[in-house]
Design an enzyme around this catalytic site. Structure first.
Site, PDB file in Angstrom:
ATOM      1  CD  GLU A  56       8.182  17.172 -27.171  1.00 11.53           C
ATOM      2  OE1 GLU A  56       9.125  17.194 -27.989  1.00 11.53           O
ATOM      3  OE2 GLU A  56       7.873  18.147 -26.456  1.00 11.53           O
ATOM      4  CG  PHE A  65       2.412  30.161 -26.664  1.00  9.58           C
ATOM      5  CD1 PHE A  65       3.496  30.421 -27.501  1.00  9.58           C
ATOM      6  CD2 PHE A  65       2.620  29.399 -25.524  1.00  9.58           C
ATOM      7  CE1 PHE A  65       4.757  29.941 -27.192  1.00  9.58           C
ATOM      8  CE2 PHE A  65       3.882  28.919 -25.212  1.00  9.58           C
ATOM      9  CZ  PHE A  65       4.958  29.188 -26.053  1.00  9.58           C
ATOM     10  CD  GLN A  66       4.174  25.528 -26.305  1.00 11.25           C
ATOM     11  OE1 GLN A  66       3.528  25.082 -25.367  1.00 11.25           O
ATOM     12  NE2 GLN A  66       5.484  25.374 -26.411  1.00 11.25           N
ATOM     13  CE  LYS A 117      -2.875  25.200 -18.456  1.00 12.42           C
ATOM     14  NZ  LYS A 117      -1.817  26.214 -18.495  1.00 12.42           N
ATOM     15  CG  MET A 145      20.112   0.971 -47.650  1.00 13.62           C
ATOM     16  SD  MET A 145      20.754  -0.651 -48.119  1.00 13.62           S
ATOM     17  CE  MET A 145      19.990  -1.694 -46.879  1.00 13.62           C
TER      18      MET A 145
END
Lengths: 585, 178
Positions: free
Chosen positions: A49, A111-112, A161, A485
């Site tokens: 993502e 969940f999630q 949802k 760096m």
């Protein structure tokens, strides 16, 4: 017309003229992926993502249109935090859509589930959890409006949802609906006329003026009017890391990049100027060095669309809130009035200033130790060869670190929107996905990503996205086997005590990595192989190419203003400090 | 009034009355390191909007920066900076004080002097209430302390700008208006 929330979401994106969405489906966003099958919107399936977020940013950087990323709830939303913060710091217009658990489950540790709007509040310009399905079209319209107007930035819309599954009467909010729904949002675009006059008066009278151009020039599509301002007044221009390309590098008035790794002339011109004309810029610490010692003799005209930037770091003598394109246009007009005969303003003699500037340019050009036969490959040589072989208007994308600074220093940016990088947040791993997004936005252009080996390993799985979606980006890894760096700082400021910076040149094997991901992989170890490899990469247009340049780990980025030091203390390349002195005043 | 440089200032912030707006305001203060001394929230006469009255510490950060950053929040409609000398500020205090024997009548008398009220009476304690200028609340709190305060709750101040009533010339003479 009855639509599901999911259908309304996709239709709203179509209404906003979205042509591409970068995303990855999952549980809660699932309903939105069904109507996507029937939509003309192109979806690019990413492998992580974070990649979707940076692709949306890359797309936005080069097109000026908002980039759109769509992912599911929970871990997908948390993976989006880095790109959101990156876009927030660099004022990149972006809309992120995240799935959320159904409304009855919110707050139950389902969940999630995660508190996406809570987590992203401080890294977005605005965010909204859609609780009323009927409001979905309005919230999407608001999101695009907020992302693209005023100071641009990322906006996140979190959609449960069951909101996607609910049925609504389709509507599309009018301009009036939109304005009424955002009673507290009225960005100022037109500068105050009295301030504009005052700015023009200071500009006309300054003996050692410098235009300090920032990323806001690009966001405001103000490159043309900036050129007009510089040419009408003959005032030299520095372009910050975010503004590379906003003013052509090959223009005689261009001084290049200021700041920590800027060139000596750009840094010192600002330090010694009597007037800084700061346009769409925010006096970032990487530009100012120690703020108390920054440009001590300069008066400041500061133009920015975000009122909070005026006086945040440096108190301006003339603050102007407004859109850079409009305000600069007005300043140019006001200057023309002042220049008319009989206006009583005698133009100052700027010849000494000009000769001082060209003196510095002559004495302190960008410099690196030339390539010696048999010695390790110089990363700067790779950059120069890339630059000289690139087709006109090539888009250059970089990650964060030494390679980013060399890219900015050694490239010649002669067109706006040809440079994409992570400036404010300094996100390692930005370049591969951002390059993919840039190429999707400008398929007609060659897109080169310059990356470090450390950065590359953070997001390079997106090469699989590029190969499968036939997005032929080119990646040049300046592989010095180190977090370069950090190594440079440890060498210079930690007595060469190298701690956890070694990565290995061949673990992973970048050529095999490229090939495993459906790309062409090329390895370059010797200077004479550089040009043929780049030529080969430039000739391939049907799949991504990765070149693994094995470069000299000892190379450091010069000039450098050490962190916390004043900009009077520029460390130039050792060969330019003949007495061996470290600091040049 | 005797302190020429006030350490605090009151911001009266009108916001959209929607869920999450208070969180936006408070997380902005946390994110930018601004200190809140007190905060009170309630709907205005128009239920679409709420008024957040925030007393901020202005010794560490500039009011101008705070105001500008606050105003960037999309749900913020209007911000009024209230100078303590140019606004009516009120706060409410509830305190439970040990008050048995002789102390009892002294506490009652003290609260009476302040025009406060005895709101609850126990065998050895009293709960007293005072609404008014925050400085007066400070005074009462200090005077009650020797008796033993067992519970103390203050609301945080609410404020509105003082009304234009006197002739501007007169106000200028006091050096306050500008």
């Amino acid at each position: 017309m009855k639509l599901t929330g999911a259908q309304a979401l996709i239709k709203s994106l179509e209404m906003e003229s979205v042509e591409v969405v970068f995303g990855l489906p999952g549980g809660c966003i699932l309903p939105a992926y069904d109507p996507l099958l029937d939509s003309p919107i192109r979806h690019i399936l990413v492998r992580h993502e974070q990649g979707a977020g940076h692709m949306a940013e890359g797309y936005a950087h080069v097109t000026g249109r908002p980039g759109v990323a769509m992912v599911t709830s929970g871990p997908a939303a948390t993976n989006m935090v880095t790109p959101l913060c990156d876009a927030y710091m660099d004022s990149v217009p972006m809309v992120a859509i995240t799935g959320q658990v159904g409304r009855p489950f919110i707050g139950t540790d389902a969940f999630q589930e995660c508190d996406t709007v809570g987590i992203t509040r401080s890294v977005t310009k605005h965010n909204e959890l859609v609780m009323d399905p009927h409001e979905l079209p309005l919230i999407i319209r608001q999101a695009f409006h907020l992302a693209t107007t005023g100071r641009p930035g990322p906006v996140l819309v979190d959609v449960p949802k069951d909101v996607l599954q609910a049925e609504i009467d389709w509507w599309w909010p009018s301009d009036a609906d939109l304005a009424a729904s955002l009673p507290g949002y009225r960005p100022t675009t037109k500068g105050h006329p009295r301030m504009i006059k005052e700015a023009a008066r200071l500009i006309a009278a300054a003996e050692r003026p410098v235009i300090y151009a920032g990323g806001g020039i690009l966001k405001a599509r103000a490159a043309e009017v900036l050129l007009e301002l510089a040419e009408t007044t003959g005032i030299p221009v520095v372009t910050t890391l975010m503004a590379r390309g906003a003013f052509p590098d090959d223009h005689p008035l261009c001084l290049g990049m200021p700041g920590m790794h800027g060139n000596y002339t750009a840094i010192t011109a600002m330090q010694q100027s009597d007037l800084l004309i700061a346009l769409g810029t925010r006096f970032d610490d990487r530009v100012t060095g120690r703020v108390g010692a920054f440009a001590p003799t300069a008066k400041v005209v500061h133009v920015d669309i975000d009122p909070a930037e005026l006086g945040k770091i440096r108190k301006p003598d003339v603050p102007i809130v407004g859109d850079c394109r409009q305000v600069i246009g007005e300043i140019v007009k006001a200057l023309r009035v002042l220049a008319q005969p009989g206006s009583g303003v005698a133009p100052p003699d700027r010849t000494p200033w000009r000769s001082q500037l060209s003196g510095w340019q002559e004495r302190f050009p960008l410099h690196y130790d030339p390539q010696v036969e048999g010695d390790a490959l110089k990363p700067q040589l790779v950059m120069e060869t890339l630059r000289d072989s690139a087709p006109d208007e090539t888009i250059l994308v970089s990650g964060v670190g030494q390679h980013q600074m060399w890219a900015s220093q050694f490239w010649k940016f002669n067109h706006p929107y040809t440079w994409v990088n992570s400036g404010g947040l300094g996100t390692m791993g930005f370049s591969v996905p951002a390059a993919i997004g840039a190429k999707v936005g400008r398929p007609d252009r060659t897109v080169w990503a310059v990356d470090g080996d450390g950065c590359f390993q953070m997001t390079a799985q997106e090469l699989a996205t590029a190969a499968s979606e036939r997005i032929p980006v080119k990646v040049a890894i300046l592989n010095n086997a180190y977090l370069g760096m950090v190594r440079q700082w440890q060498e210079m400021f930690y007595e060469e005590r190298y701690s956890e910076v070694y990565l290995s040149p061949d673990l992973p094997d970048y050529v095999k990595w490229a090939e495993a991901m459906g790309c062409v992989g090329i390895r370059v170890e010797h200077p004479e192989e550089v040009q043929p490899a780049i030529d080969k990469a430039n000739s391939i247009d049907d799949r991504p190419v990765v070149i693994d340049f094995r470069t000299d780990a000892r190379e450091k980025v010069f000039p450098m203003v050490p962190a916390g030091a004043s900009n009077d203390q520029v460390v130039v390349h050792p060969s330019q400090a003949p007495g061996g002195e470290r600091f040049v005043q | 009034m005797s302190n020429p440089r006030p350490t605090h200032q009151t911001l009266s912030v009108v916001v959209e009355n929607r869920s999450g707006v208070l969180a936006r305001v408070s997380s902005l203060f946390a994110r930018r390191g601004y200190n809140i001394i007190s905060l009170a929230v309630a709907p205005t006469d128009d239920p679409a909007f709420s008024r957040i009255t925030i007393v901020i510490d202005i010794e560490t950060t500039s009011v101008e920066q705070m105001t500008k950053q606050l105003f960037k929040l999309v749900n913020v409609i209007k911000i009024t900076e209230l100078d303590p000398s140019d606004s009516v500020e009120r706060e409410l205090l509830l305190a439970t004080v040990s008050a048995s024997g002789e102390a009892r009548s002294q506490v009652v008398e003290l609260v009476g002097l302040f025009d406060g009220k005895i709101e609850d009476v126990g065998y050895s304690t009293l709960t007293v209430m005072l609404a008014g200028d925050p400085a007066r609340l400070d005074d009462l709190e200090e005077l009650l302390r020797p008796y033993g305060i067992t519970e103390l709750q203050r609301t945080g101040r609410v404020a509105l700008p003082r009304l234009e009533r006197q002739a501007p010339r007169l106000r200028n003479a006091t050096g306050k208006a500008s």
